[in-house]
Design an enzyme around this catalytic site. Structure first.
Site, PDB file in Angstrom:
ATOM      1  N   TYR A  13       0.827  -1.208   0.000  1.00  0.00           N
ATOM      2  CA  TYR A  13       0.000   0.000   0.000  1.00  0.00           C
ATOM      3  C   TYR A  13       0.856   1.250   0.000  1.00  0.00           C
ATOM      4  O   TYR A  13       2.024   1.232   0.393  1.00  0.00           O
ATOM      5  CB  TYR A  13      -0.992   0.000   1.167  1.00  0.00           C
ATOM      6  CG  TYR A  13      -0.385   0.134   2.548  1.00  0.00           C
ATOM      7  CD1 TYR A  13      -0.232   1.383   3.140  1.00  0.00           C
ATOM      8  CD2 TYR A  13       0.001  -0.981   3.269  1.00  0.00           C
ATOM      9  CE1 TYR A  13       0.305   1.516   4.411  1.00  0.00           C
ATOM     10  CE2 TYR A  13       0.530  -0.865   4.538  1.00  0.00           C
ATOM     11  CZ  TYR A  13       0.681   0.389   5.107  1.00  0.00           C
ATOM     12  OH  TYR A  13       1.215   0.514   6.364  1.00  0.00           O
ATOM     13  N   CYS A  14       0.246   2.327  -0.497  1.00  0.00           N
ATOM     14  CA  CYS A  14       0.880   3.638  -0.554  1.00  0.00           C
ATOM     15  C   CYS A  14      -0.104   4.643   0.037  1.00  0.00           C
ATOM     16  O   CYS A  14      -0.834   4.321   0.961  1.00  0.00           O
ATOM     17  CB  CYS A  14       1.280   3.969  -1.987  1.00  0.00           C
ATOM     18  SG  CYS A  14      -0.128   3.925  -3.136  1.00  0.00           S
ATOM     19  N   TYR A  15      -0.133   5.847  -0.475  1.00  0.00           N
ATOM     20  CA  TYR A  15      -1.050   6.867   0.045  1.00  0.00           C
ATOM     21  C   TYR A  15      -2.491   6.619  -0.390  1.00  0.00           C
ATOM     22  O   TYR A  15      -3.404   6.611   0.420  1.00  0.00           O
ATOM     23  CB  TYR A  15      -0.630   8.265  -0.423  1.00  0.00           C
ATOM     24  CG  TYR A  15       0.692   8.704   0.127  1.00  0.00           C
ATOM     25  CD1 TYR A  15       0.797   9.234   1.406  1.00  0.00           C
ATOM     26  CD2 TYR A  15       1.845   8.586  -0.633  1.00  0.00           C
ATOM     27  CE1 TYR A  15       2.015   9.634   1.912  1.00  0.00           C
ATOM     28  CE2 TYR A  15       3.066   8.983  -0.132  1.00  0.00           C
ATOM     29  CZ  TYR A  15       3.154   9.511   1.139  1.00  0.00           C
ATOM     30  OH  TYR A  15       4.363   9.892   1.642  1.00  0.00           O
TER      31      TYR A  15
END
Length: 106
Positions: free
Chosen positions: A63-65
């Site tokens: 996951y990222c932002y």
């Protein structure tokens, strides 16, 4: 072979049921401010170390932002022969809103 995009609810189920590996690819400061419990922070400095230590046959949720950068990262792990790779749609921002109790610092 390619990665799969999953919702935050699907990711939460996968994490709780199957002890998935978690990779957070946001910047270090954002990671320190809050992340999903058990996540590893990945950047260029520790990426190779993570690849060597991780189990390529265990599910890996990245996951990222907001769920955009994690897609290219997920494809990278597929190319490194990880067999079950997921990109979490909505990223940490969506996770934090849905699961605030699971979004703290460790």
């Amino acid at each position: 072979m390619s990665f799969k995009r999953i919702s935050i609810d699907e990711a939460e189920q996968l994490i709780s049921q199957r002890a998935a590996q978690l990779a957070d690819i946001r910047d270090e400061q954002s990671f320190q401010l809050g992340h999903i419990a058990g996540a590893s922070h990945l950047d260029n400095h520790n990426l190779q170390q993570f690849i060597e230590a991780a189990d390529p046959d265990q599910p890996l949720v990245i996951y990222c932002y907001h769920g955009n950068s994690s897609q290219s990262a997920a494809q990278f792990f597929v190319e490194k022969d990880f067999t079950e790779v997921y990109s979490m749609d909505g990223g940490f921002e969506a996770w934090r809103q849905r699961y605030p109790q699971q979004s703290g610092q460790e």
